[in-house]
Design a protein around this motif. Structure first.
Motif, mmCIF file in Angstrom:
data_model
loop_
_atom_site.group_PDB
_atom_site.id
_atom_site.type_symbol
_atom_site.label_atom_id
_atom_site.label_comp_id
_atom_site.label_asym_id
_atom_site.label_seq_id
_atom_site.Cartn_x
_atom_site.Cartn_y
_atom_site.Cartn_z
ATOM 1 N N PRO A 38 65.919 91.374 16.421
ATOM 2 C CA PRO A 38 65.899 91.466 14.956
ATOM 3 C C PRO A 38 64.498 91.658 14.395
ATOM 4 O O PRO A 38 64.313 92.349 13.386
ATOM 5 C CB PRO A 38 66.501 90.122 14.521
ATOM 6 C CG PRO A 38 67.329 89.675 15.672
ATOM 7 C CD PRO A 38 66.604 90.156 16.894
ATOM 8 N N ASN A 39 63.511 91.043 15.031
ATOM 9 C CA ASN A 39 62.142 91.135 14.521
ATOM 10 C C ASN A 39 61.593 92.553 14.591
ATOM 11 O O ASN A 39 61.057 93.078 13.618
ATOM 12 C CB ASN A 39 61.234 90.160 15.266
ATOM 13 C CG ASN A 39 61.286 90.353 16.778
ATOM 14 O OD1 ASN A 39 62.227 90.940 17.313
ATOM 15 N ND2 ASN A 39 60.280 89.877 17.474
ATOM 16 N N VAL A 40 61.726 93.189 15.753
ATOM 17 C CA VAL A 40 61.203 94.549 15.890
ATOM 18 C C VAL A 40 62.117 95.558 15.215
ATOM 19 O O VAL A 40 61.681 96.651 14.844
ATOM 20 C CB VAL A 40 60.971 94.903 17.376
ATOM 21 C CG1 VAL A 40 59.909 93.974 17.961
ATOM 22 C CG2 VAL A 40 62.255 94.821 18.192
ATOM 23 N N THR A 41 63.393 95.209 15.022
ATOM 24 C CA THR A 41 64.284 96.058 14.245
ATOM 25 C C THR A 41 63.819 96.109 12.793
ATOM 26 O O THR A 41 63.860 97.155 12.135
ATOM 27 C CB THR A 41 65.734 95.536 14.319
ATOM 28 O OG1 THR A 41 66.199 95.626 15.672
ATOM 29 C CG2 THR A 41 66.666 96.331 13.418
ATOM 30 N N ILE A 57 64.261 99.586 20.102
ATOM 31 C CA ILE A 57 65.679 99.761 19.806
ATOM 32 C C ILE A 57 65.985 98.949 18.550
ATOM 33 O O ILE A 57 65.735 97.740 18.515
ATOM 34 C CB ILE A 57 66.573 99.304 20.963
ATOM 35 C CG1 ILE A 57 66.270 100.119 22.220
ATOM 36 C CG2 ILE A 57 68.052 99.447 20.591
ATOM 37 C CD1 ILE A 57 67.071 99.690 23.438
ATOM 38 N N ARG A 58 66.516 99.594 17.550
ATOM 39 C CA ARG A 58 66.840 98.920 16.284
ATOM 40 C C ARG A 58 68.291 98.455 16.340
ATOM 41 O O ARG A 58 69.211 99.218 16.103
ATOM 42 C CB ARG A 58 66.612 99.875 15.109
ATOM 43 C CG ARG A 58 65.154 100.320 14.994
ATOM 44 C CD ARG A 58 64.951 101.243 13.811
ATOM 45 N NE ARG A 58 65.669 102.499 13.991
ATOM 46 C CZ ARG A 58 66.135 103.239 12.982
ATOM 47 N NH1 ARG A 58 65.986 102.827 11.726
ATOM 48 N NH2 ARG A 58 66.751 104.370 13.211
ATOM 49 N N PRO A 78 70.942 107.116 19.402
ATOM 50 C CA PRO A 78 70.917 106.377 18.132
ATOM 51 C C PRO A 78 70.123 105.084 18.209
ATOM 52 O O PRO A 78 69.919 104.524 19.281
ATOM 53 C CB PRO A 78 72.398 106.096 17.860
ATOM 54 C CG PRO A 78 73.053 106.158 19.191
ATOM 55 C CD PRO A 78 72.285 107.160 19.992
ATOM 56 N N ASN A 79 69.629 104.633 17.059
ATOM 57 C CA ASN A 79 69.008 103.316 16.887
ATOM 58 C C ASN A 79 67.637 103.174 17.542
ATOM 59 O O ASN A 79 67.241 102.069 17.912
ATOM 60 C CB ASN A 79 69.946 102.217 17.394
ATOM 61 C CG ASN A 79 71.262 102.194 16.650
ATOM 62 O OD1 ASN A 79 71.285 102.177 15.424
ATOM 63 N ND2 ASN A 79 72.364 102.213 17.377
ATOM 64 N N LEU A 80 66.898 104.264 17.658
ATOM 65 C CA LEU A 80 65.577 104.197 18.284
ATOM 66 C C LEU A 80 64.471 104.419 17.253
ATOM 67 O O LEU A 80 64.652 105.041 16.216
ATOM 68 C CB LEU A 80 65.430 105.256 19.377
ATOM 69 C CG LEU A 80 66.349 105.176 20.585
ATOM 70 C CD1 LEU A 80 65.915 106.200 21.635
ATOM 71 C CD2 LEU A 80 66.391 103.777 21.173
#
Length: 360
Positions: A38-41, A57-58, A78-80
């Motif tokens: 969650p933090n790096v997302t 990776i988000r 997706p989600n990168l």
């Protein structure tokens, strides 16, 4: 010599994670370094520029890791998030599909006897998850960054299949459910409990719950099926502060949940936060009084922190209040709209909370 290395991060471990990425880069210069959480997302560019990470990776990592390992271009996964010519690049952001039918964890690759979990009384023990996401709208919680406030449940039959494998193949005696709110769907909980009872498995377990999702009947069924402890997110014993969190529960619901749980023979653990919006010395004392008066078995007290991308964090930022997310749980900035609490007060009040309950 792996070609891809991925690992999870959390705010409390972020600085150590950066150090680990540096070690990996020096040791395995050709590997693609991937980090998620969650933090790096919430802040992918900050992580990419402050560490040796190649990719963030988000959100949930499994699909993205698989697609990268299969050789797909980053732009098609997706989600990168990644840097290209020093420019931040983002691929499509969405919840990965298919988690509900993922294969069971390959626990045969691990020696389960080497793992213990807090509160475990019977070994071997392990974790298990039947859902991802949380239905509640707590404005301080990073789960919303990860799961976008959506709950996705695995089929009950597959959940029972995993319990069967754990008990009959691996001899597991105790489970710790990692669902954010195991009790979010009453019928689903009842189906899992009925399945355990019908199979006759000798397994005890613990889970997370909220006060608004339990009643005496479901708690008695859970206890009969092996539930020994529930952890409730009480957060505050002050009605006004609790209402401002957006959690959607009341102090009276908390009292009822404790009474019903104890009547069913289930231990009660509670989480609380010091320094939520509107907090004062008096509101924290009401939380302490709540925990002591309800005779809770265990507590976890966190210092409220304005985490990026949460409602709490966004409001704090608008007010010019800075926090140090890498110090999550141990320190914090002045709380938004607080009345006299500052950074030094928060850890002091958390210690007072612990002493008041455990030395009662």
């Amino acid at each position: 010599k792996p070609s891809i290395i991925g690992f999870p991060s959390a705010w409390g471990s972020l600085l150590d994670d950066y150090r680990l990425l540096g070690i990996l880069r020096r040791t395995l210069p050709d590997a693609r370094l991937v980090i998620f959480g969650p933090n790096v997302t919430a802040e992918p560019e900050k992580t990419l520029r402050a560490s040796a990470a190649d990719v963030v990776i988000r959100g949930e990592p499994e699909e993205a890791m698989l697609l990268m390992a299969q050789g797909n271009e980053l732009s098609s996964v997706p989600n990168l998030a990644w840097l290209e010519d020093d420019e931040l690049k983002l691929s499509e952001r969405r919840l990965p599909g298919g988690w509900e039918s993922y294969p069971l964890p390959a626990r045969d690759l691990l020696d389960l006897s080497k793992y213990t979990i807090p509160f475990s009384r019977r070994l071997p023990s392990t974790t298990i998850a039947s859902t991802r996401g949380c239905p509640h709208k707590c404005n301080f919680c990073p789960t919303q960054i990860w799961n976008e406030r959506k709950v996705r449940g695995r089929p009950v039959g597959l959940v029972l299949e995993e319990i069967k494998e754990l008990v009959e193949r691996y001899g597991v005696r105790e489970l710790s459910w990692r669902d954010d709110t195991f009790t979010w769907d009453r019928d689903r909980v009842a189906a899992i409990c009925d399945g355990i009872l019908k199979a006759g498995w000798d397994v005890s377990w613990r889970a997370f719950a909220t006060a608004s999702t339990v009643d005496p009947d479901i708690l008695n069924l859970m206890a009969a099926a092996g539930c020994t402890q529930l952890c409730y997110g009480f957060e505050s014993g002050d009605e006004t502060v609790l209402r401002r969190t957006g959690k959607g529960t009341t102090v009276e619901q908390g009292r009822q949940a404790v009474a019903w749980s104890k009547a069913a023979g289930v231990e009660v653990s509670g989480t609380f936060m010091v320094g939520l919006e509107g907090a004062t010395e008096e509101t924290v004392q009401r939380s302490i009084d709540f925990a002591v008066e309800q005779d809770l078995d265990y507590i976890q007290v966190n210092v409220a922190l304005q985490l990026p991308a949460t409602g709490f964090g966004k409001r704090a930022k608008k007010k010019g209040l800075e926090s140090n997310p890498e110090l999550f749980r141990w320190s914090g900035a002045a709380t938004t709209d607080s009345q006299g609490l500052d950074r030094e007060d928060l850890p002091r009040l958390a210690r007072k909370f612990y002493r008041s309950l455990y030395l009662r």
